[in-house]
Write an enzyme that holds these catalytic residues in place. Structure first.
Site, PDB file in Angstrom:
ATOM      1  CG  ASP A  55      -6.278 -36.007  39.435  1.00  0.00           C
ATOM      2  OD1 ASP A  55      -5.970 -37.084  38.877  1.00  0.00           O
ATOM      3  OD2 ASP A  55      -5.452 -35.259  40.006  1.00  0.00           O
ATOM      4  CG  ASP A  59      -2.453 -36.342  36.574  1.00  0.00           C
ATOM      5  OD1 ASP A  59      -3.615 -36.025  36.964  1.00  0.00           O
ATOM      6  OD2 ASP A  59      -2.249 -36.967  35.520  1.00  0.00           O
ATOM      7  CG  ASP A  63      -7.768 -39.921  36.492  1.00  0.00           C
ATOM      8  OD1 ASP A  63      -8.790 -40.348  37.066  1.00  0.00           O
ATOM      9  OD2 ASP A  63      -6.754 -39.531  37.105  1.00  0.00           O
ATOM     10  CG  ASP A 132     -16.656 -35.874  21.127  1.00  0.00           C
ATOM     11  OD1 ASP A 132     -16.773 -35.645  19.916  1.00  0.00           O
ATOM     12  OD2 ASP A 132     -16.843 -35.027  22.013  1.00  0.00           O
ATOM     13  CG  ASP A 234     -15.427 -32.422  17.161  1.00  0.00           C
ATOM     14  OD1 ASP A 234     -15.959 -31.713  18.021  1.00  0.00           O
ATOM     15  OD2 ASP A 234     -14.415 -32.073  16.512  1.00  0.00           O
ATOM     16  CD  GLU A 288     -19.514 -29.286  17.289  1.00  0.00           C
ATOM     17  OE1 GLU A 288     -19.348 -28.464  18.173  1.00  0.00           O
ATOM     18  OE2 GLU A 288     -18.571 -29.787  16.634  1.00  0.00           O
ATOM     19  CG  HIS A 360     -16.940 -29.468  25.222  1.00  0.00           C
ATOM     20  ND1 HIS A 360     -18.048 -29.961  24.562  1.00  0.00           N
ATOM     21  CD2 HIS A 360     -15.965 -29.371  24.302  1.00  0.00           C
ATOM     22  CE1 HIS A 360     -17.733 -30.178  23.307  1.00  0.00           C
ATOM     23  NE2 HIS A 360     -16.485 -29.826  23.117  1.00  0.00           N
ATOM     24  CG  ASP A 361     -17.205 -26.517  22.135  1.00  0.00           C
ATOM     25  OD1 ASP A 361     -16.053 -26.677  22.597  1.00  0.00           O
ATOM     26  OD2 ASP A 361     -17.685 -27.221  21.230  1.00  0.00           O
TER      27      ASP A 361
END
Ligand code: GLC
Length: 583
Positions: A55, A59, A63, A132, A234, A288, A360-361
């Site tokens: 970050d 926040d 990013d 993605d 995806d 995927e 990430h899954d």
């Protein structure tokens, strides 16, 4: 300019390699020039989950400027391509997998200018960028959907799948993320149901509509024209649907891939996408999912099909389950070897696959496939790196795994942020599920375990943010972090860097023939990789106990190229010992 000269050098290097291999090719296994070499086959892909990486503005959300500030770290890994999870405008019901504008950047992540700088910074460092592409569905806040739901006669109505309620209830479809598991959501505005395989805020696009397809291809060309180097599609195996909506068998909820994947029409869409987009640029393409069978997978990726470059098969990554055996084993090593060996042999001559065990899954790599107990975490993380970087296929490596980051193991539902976990909790609650068992299970398998902030250093919030992180930081950041590991020559991070270099220096690890040895050994995974007379042996002890490999190979004359123990190995492999030898 700099990017171009790096490219030139690379070409020069490749052509020298090809010609030197040519000269000594006679009795060798296969020559490099018969391998159909491609940059994306030789790539090492590093996956960045932007929300959790770095970050820059306090926040609490990662990013693009944060990623830019870490480009030198990324380059230091030696990886050659980055796959970025979605960065487009999104209301973030599913952390960016619900896109409301495909040609703009999510506010939390920055601006298009930031994106352009990021792409430039990567290219200057010789790193490719893979985007993605989330087009099985959009967000319900996308303009297309707003129009579509506004009236039955709106020109965008047919961009999505609708079922008019006067026909009765639509045939049941399972939703992966819905609080009721029901993929049809009733919308009173037009007295109709719309389809959403994922959450209610992720309506499925109607790929039968040529306008939808052209919108998608134009959008992909927009990014390709900016210079991106590839696309990850995806959930794309679900894009085609049987719109006669037949009733589906009762095991749909548990076997949805079987019924939703690879439906007629999918290959036509991919061929069209290839013609319209992929064929026009030097881009890689990966989907995927790879269907249910080797044949399905071949039909997606074989040369000559003109569809995709590669696919991911899930058999391997799906193997590690919430511990359920009396011994608490997470998976069978024999089964693990069998899966990877079968996929390798099925694709030895045609087609190309990716090799991965986390993303990430998934929960964290070392927790699921290794052993995150303090005495074994480092060795097992290094052993898994050795595996992933020495298999045939393109390795994908998820950010944070190079530090051996572990599951956070939340013990209450309030800590979770993931729509899938939260909605499934609600489902269990309304259907009398065992909620404490659910929490224990999710501590092992929830994908939020893989989404906690990247651990940069031992300062507050692991150096990820100066604000309040959007999801808790794992408390072990004080000892597991990049700064500490960067300085330690024996760290997981430095082992990762070495193993990436070893792969890059040995084409045999990319293209070489794979041969499984000692197949029925329940603890050791042993194999050779051979190309043009070069033969490498990989020995991996997947357990916390000493183990012996019966490979029939005399190691006395072999040269050890890398090992995760500092003292030389002997006949017995120590817990999670990993080594690569040149024979
Ligand atoms: C894919 C993504 C996952 C997302 C889902 C819906 O499986 O990897 O993160 O939730 O598609 O877009």
């Amino acid at each position: 300019m700099q990017g171009k000269s790096v490219q030139l050098l690379y070409c020069l290097f490749l052509s020298t390699l090809i010609s030197s291999c040519h000269n000594s090719a006679e009795k060798k296994l296969s020559t490099v020039d018969t391998l159909n070499r491609k940059w994306w086959k030789e790539a090492v892909v590093y996956q960045i989950y932007p929300r959790s990486f770095k970050d820059s503005d306090g926040d609490g959300i990662g990013d693009l400027k944060g990623i830019i500030s870490k480009l030198d770290y990324i380059k230091s890994l030696g990886i050659t391509a980055v796959w970025l999870n979605p960065i487009y405008s999104s209301p973030n019901d599913d952390n960016g997998y619900d896109v409301s504008d495909y040609r703009n950047i999510m506010k939390d992540f920055g601006t298009m200018q930031d994106f352009d700088s990021l792409l430039k910074g990567m290219h200057e460092r010789g790193i490719k960028l893979v985007m993605d592409i989330v087009v099985n569905h959009s967000s319900d806040e996308h303009e297309w959907f707003k129009q579509s739901r506004s009236s039955r006669t709106n020109p965008y109505r047919n961009y999505y799948h609708w079922w008019n309620a006067e026909r009765g209830k639509p045939p049941y479809r399972y939703s992966l993320f819905d609080v009721n598991h029901d993929a049809w959501k009733y919308d009173s505005l037009t007295n109709a149901y719309y389809l959403h395989y994922f959450s209610r805020k992720q309506p499925d696009l109607n790929w039968e509509n040529p306008k939808v397809r052209n919108e998608v291809y134009d959008m992909m060309k927009f990014w390709a024209a900016k210079g991106v180097d590839g696309f990850r599609l995806d959930a794309f195996q679900f894009a085609a649907k049987d719109t006669t909506w037949p009733a589906l068998p009762s095991d749909l909820n548990t076997k949805f891939e079987k019924y939703y994947g690879m439906v007629n029409g999918l290959h036509d869409y991919l061929k069209e996408m290839n013609k319209e987009v992929f064929s026009k640029y030097d881009v890689m393409s990966v989907a995927e999912g790879a269907g249910q069978t080797f044949e399905d997978a071949h039909n997606l990726v074989d040369a000559g099909r003109n569809e995709l470059g590669m696919a991911y098969a899930f058999d391997g990554v799906n193997l590690a389950k919430y511990p359920s055996t009396p011994n608490g084993e997470k998976y069978s090593i024999i089964k693990f070897k069998e899966i990877f060996s079968k996929w390798d042999s099925a694709f030895a001559n045609n087609g190309w696959l990716s090799v991965f065990l986390s993303n990430h899954d998934q929960a964290r790599l070392v927790t699921r496939f290794g052993n995150d107990a303090p005495q074994f975490r480092e060795q097992s993380a290094k052993m898994l790196i050795t595996f992933l970087m020495s298999m045939r296929g393109t390795p994908y490596y998820y950010n944070g795994d190079e530090l051996g980051m572990t599951n956070i193991r939340f013990n209450k539902i309030e800590d979770y942020r993931d729509v899938q976990t939260l909605n499934e909790y609600q489902y269990q609650k309304t259907h009398g599920g065992n909620l404490s068992e659910f929490i224990i299970r999710k501590a092992f398998e929830s994908r939020d375990n893989g989404r906690t902030p990247f651990q940069w250093n031992d300062s507050i919030n692991a150096g990820f943010t100066t604000g309040k992180p959007w999801i808790n930081v794992n408390a072990n950041y004080t000892t597991i972090n990049a700064a500490v590991q960067d300085k330690d020559a024996n760290s997981i991070l430095n082992y990762f860097r070495k193993m990436v270099q070893l792969r890059k220096n040995n084409l045999a690890l990319v293209y070489g023939k794979y041969t499984l040895l000692d197949k029925n050994n329940p603890a050791v995974y042993a194999y050779t990789r051979e190309l043009n007379g070069k033969k490498l042996l990989v020995l991996l002890n997947f357990t916390a106990n000493n183990a012996t490999a019966n490979t029939g190979i005399n190691l006395l004359k072999a040269k050890q190229l890398i090992s995760n123990y500092s003292t030389a190995s002997n006949k017995v492999l120590r817990p999670y010992e990993a080594a690569v030898y040149e024979l």
